[in-house]
Design an enzyme around this catalytic site. Structure first.
Site: not given
Length: 248
Positions: A9, A11, A94, A96, A166, A172, A212
């Site tokens: 991914n 991003k 996701h 985010e 996740e 991150g 991560s």
């Protein structure tokens, strides 16, 4: 038999020039394995990657999609647009997207249904915050995400969906869920899918871990019984690192 999916991914990283350089480097390193590899990239990189990876077995995924076919939705991209390019996967929900762009279980559900009406496989993300984990509601929360996001999805369509666990607190942050923690939640997700769809269907669903993931911890994570792959963030931006994860 489930085929593990290792998906990068990117991003909001990599221009077309940078994506082209990555593709050439990655193709030189890549060798056919029993793992499905894919890159989920910004919209501007997708067509280039599809063309570059053609015939290699490397998949390409989008990071978002709209749930309408077309309309006055400035800045959005439809399933038909992605299909015309030749995209294989699309990340949906996701954390985010949920945090910064107000995505909900309802919109995740609509996007999954729209993807399933075409040829693109959804990668549905679920996961709890640190506060939810510490307060002990992590399983209830993830179950609610599964039930909301998969509402009205048929058993046959469920087999096409990838579920990516996740934990928000590990995305991150350089914090990674211990392999036992990741396995525990992925096993819970599988059990929830058994309750919703039956054992035969649930046994075919690919369940990834994301948060991560890097070369140093990929083997330990991927060797867990209920983890069928990884959704890789920062480590997918460098071709050698991503290849090491695929070679777990």
């Amino acid at each position: 038999m489930r085929i593990p999916l290792i998906a990068g991914n990117w991003k909001m990283f990599k221009t077309k020039t940078e994506a082209a350089a990555f593709a050439e480097e990655f193709k030189a390193l890549y060798r056919g394995t029993d793992v499905q590899a894919a890159i989920c990239a910004p919209f501007t990189d997708l067509e280039l990657l599809v063309e570059s990876f053609r015939g290699t077995g490397i998949g390409v995924g989008a990071q978002n999609v709209h749930f309408e076919d077309e309309g006055a939705y400035t800045g959005e991209i439809s399933v038909k647009m992605l299909e015309e390019i030749g995209v294989d996967f699309c990340i949906v929900g996701h954390s985010e997207r949920r945090q910064y762009f107000a995505e909900t279980d309802e919109t995740v559900n609509l996007k999954i249904k729209k993807l399933l009406s075409g040829s693109i496989r959804p990668i549905m993300c679920v996961g709890e915050s640190l506060e939810q984990r510490d307060s002990g509601v992590l399983f209830d929360f993830v179950k609610s995400q599964l039930e909301g996001g998969l509402k009205g999805i048929s058993p046959e369509d469920m087999k096409r969906i990838v579920v990516a666990y996740e934990p928000i607190w590990a995305i991150g942050t350089s914090r990674t869920a211990a392999p036992e923690q990741a396995e525990e939640m992925c096993a819970f997700i599988r059990q929830t899918l058994i309750e919703m769809y039956g054992e035969e269907v649930a046994d075919e669903v690919v369940i990834q871990y994301g948060g991560s993931v890097k070369p140093a911890n990929a083997t330990e994570i991927m060797n867990q019984d209920e983890i069928d792959g990884a959704l890789v963030g920062g480590a997918s931006l460098k071709a050698p690192d991503f290849m090491q994860i695929i070679d777990f």
